[in-house]
Scaffold this motif. Structure first.
Motif, PDB file in Angstrom:
ATOM      1  N   PRO A   4       0.807  -1.227   0.000  1.00  0.00           N
ATOM      2  CA  PRO A   4       0.000   0.000   0.000  1.00  0.00           C
ATOM      3  C   PRO A   4       0.837   1.272   0.000  1.00  0.00           C
ATOM      4  CG  PRO A   4       0.017  -0.959   2.184  1.00  0.00           C
ATOM      5  CD  PRO A   4       0.709  -1.953   1.283  1.00  0.00           C
ATOM      6  N   PHE A   5       2.148   1.126   0.168  1.00  0.00           N
ATOM      7  CA  PHE A   5       3.036   2.287   0.159  1.00  0.00           C
ATOM      8  C   PHE A   5       3.861   2.385  -1.119  1.00  0.00           C
ATOM      9  CE2 PHE A   5       2.196   1.226   4.566  1.00  0.00           C
ATOM     10  CZ  PHE A   5       1.811   2.444   5.091  1.00  0.00           C
ATOM     11  N   ASP A   6       3.564   1.525  -2.079  1.00  0.00           N
ATOM     12  CA  ASP A   6       4.291   1.516  -3.348  1.00  0.00           C
ATOM     13  C   ASP A   6       3.780   2.639  -4.242  1.00  0.00           C
ATOM     14  OD1 ASP A   6       5.837   0.851  -5.524  1.00  0.00           O
ATOM     15  OD2 ASP A   6       4.598  -0.850  -6.122  1.00  0.00           O
ATOM     16  N   LEU A   7       4.679   3.450  -4.769  1.00  0.00           N
ATOM     17  CA  LEU A   7       4.316   4.560  -5.646  1.00  0.00           C
ATOM     18  C   LEU A   7       4.776   4.339  -7.086  1.00  0.00           C
ATOM     19  CD1 LEU A   7       5.092   7.536  -3.229  1.00  0.00           C
ATOM     20  CD2 LEU A   7       2.844   6.706  -3.938  1.00  0.00           C
ATOM     21  N   THR A   8       5.112   3.105  -7.408  1.00  0.00           N
ATOM     22  CA  THR A   8       5.523   2.796  -8.771  1.00  0.00           C
ATOM     23  C   THR A   8       4.411   3.152  -9.753  1.00  0.00           C
ATOM     24  OG1 THR A   8       6.911   0.980  -7.979  1.00  0.00           O
ATOM     25  CG2 THR A   8       6.314   0.974 -10.321  1.00  0.00           C
ATOM     26  N   GLY A   9       4.780   3.846 -10.801  1.00  0.00           N
ATOM     27  CA  GLY A   9       3.814   4.248 -11.809  1.00  0.00           C
ATOM     28  C   GLY A   9       3.164   5.592 -11.551  1.00  0.00           C
ATOM     29  N   LYS A  10       3.417   6.179 -10.383  1.00  0.00           N
ATOM     30  CA  LYS A  10       2.855   7.485 -10.058  1.00  0.00           C
ATOM     31  C   LYS A  10       3.854   8.593 -10.393  1.00  0.00           C
ATOM     32  CE  LYS A  10      -0.835   5.628  -8.272  1.00  0.00           C
ATOM     33  NZ  LYS A  10      -2.113   5.606  -9.050  1.00  0.00           N
ATOM     34  N   VAL A  11       3.320   9.732 -10.749  1.00  0.00           N
ATOM     35  CA  VAL A  11       4.129  10.923 -11.034  1.00  0.00           C
ATOM     36  C   VAL A  11       3.810  11.980  -9.983  1.00  0.00           C
ATOM     37  CG1 VAL A  11       4.641  12.752 -12.689  1.00  0.00           C
ATOM     38  CG2 VAL A  11       4.169  10.432 -13.502  1.00  0.00           C
ATOM     39  N   ALA A  12       4.850  12.491  -9.328  1.00  0.00           N
ATOM     40  CA  ALA A  12       4.657  13.444  -8.231  1.00  0.00           C
ATOM     41  C   ALA A  12       5.380  14.750  -8.507  1.00  0.00           C
ATOM     42  CB  ALA A  12       5.164  12.844  -6.919  1.00  0.00           C
ATOM     43  N   VAL A  13       4.714  15.852  -8.209  1.00  0.00           N
ATOM     44  CA  VAL A  13       5.326  17.176  -8.199  1.00  0.00           C
ATOM     45  C   VAL A  13       5.638  17.532  -6.756  1.00  0.00           C
ATOM     46  CG1 VAL A  13       4.937  19.643  -8.596  1.00  0.00           C
ATOM     47  CG2 VAL A  13       4.120  17.964 -10.264  1.00  0.00           C
TER      48      VAL A  13
END
Length: 247
Positions: A4-13
């Motif tokens: 639930p803490f995986d951010l793979t595939g997300k784009v963050a500013v």
């Protein structure tokens, strides 16, 4: 099980990423798999962050006239962002009797107006995907009055209500908005505090834990608020201050 803490595939500013808590936040999200767009006015320290998962995007988030152009540059490297973290901050430490019009306007432009104006421009793409995260940086001054902090405190009090209003407006579309309230960390913004060892020690003693913040203390809370782990958390203020505001 899916992490639930995986951010793979997300784009963050991440704004304010050239130093301090913004820089640490950009690195924390990249370590969890996000592709990160690091934003700040100072290009050189920003570019030192660049790597496989981090791109530097120099820009002034307080320049409303330039925001549309900034958003265009933010979408170019990895596509439209899923996450925006508003860590840019300004504290001129002017006492109430000495606050200037310019100082007031600058403080609110960076700390309060920019988080709304930039988010507003990024929300349409989040709506289209049905998922997004907005994290606004609050402060102990969101709830407490500090000497020389009237403009900063007003902006950080406002950021908590802005966060609630963002949640009310956008969470029905899958976009969660929360505020993260750091305690005392040694950064450029808090140089005046840590330049006085007695003052820094008093702040540490005021916490429940008995110390000021250290590198890495915000990584977990920030990742939580940006990740699927916080799917049912919105409109909230999470203080990561060692219990400073609990005493």
């Amino acid at each position: 099980m899916t992490d639930p803490f995986d951010l793979t595939g997300k784009v963050a500013v991440v704004t304010g990423a050239s130093s301090g808590l913004g820089r640490q936040g950009a690195l924390a999200l990249a370590r969890r798999g996000a592709k990160v767009l690091a934003v700040a006015r100072r290009a050189e320290p920003l570019r030192s962050l660049e790597g496989e998962r981090i791109r530097a995007v120099p820009g002034d988030v307080a320049d409303r006239a330039g925001l549309d152009a900034l958003v265009s540059r933010l979408t170019a490297p990895f596509g439209a962002p899923d996450i925006v973290v508003h860590a840019a901050g300004l504290n001129l430490r002017q006492i109430a009797d000495d606050v200037t019009d310019e100082g007031w306007d600058q403080t609110l432009a960076v700390n309060l107006t920019a988080p709304f104006a930039l988010s507003q421009r990024l929300v349409p793409a989040m709506k289209a995907r049905g998922w997004g995260r907005i994290v606004n940086y609050a402060s102990a001054q969101s709830t407490r009055a500090f000497p020389g902090g009237i403009a900063y405190g007003a902006s950080k009090g406002g950021i908590v209500q802005l966060t609630r209003a963002m949640a009310e407006a956008w969470s029905r579309y899958g976009i969660n908005a929360n505020a993260l309230g750091p305690g005392f960390f040694e950064t450029e913004l808090t140089e005046a505090v840590f330049a006085d060892p007695d003052r820094a020690a008093r702040n540490a003693a005021q916490t429940c834990i008995g110390r000021n913040g250290r590198d890495g203390d915000l990584d977990g809370p920030l990742v939580f608020l940006c990740a699927p782990a916080s799917n049912f958390v919105t409109g909230q203020l999470l203080m990561a201050d060692g219990g400073f505001t609990a005493k």
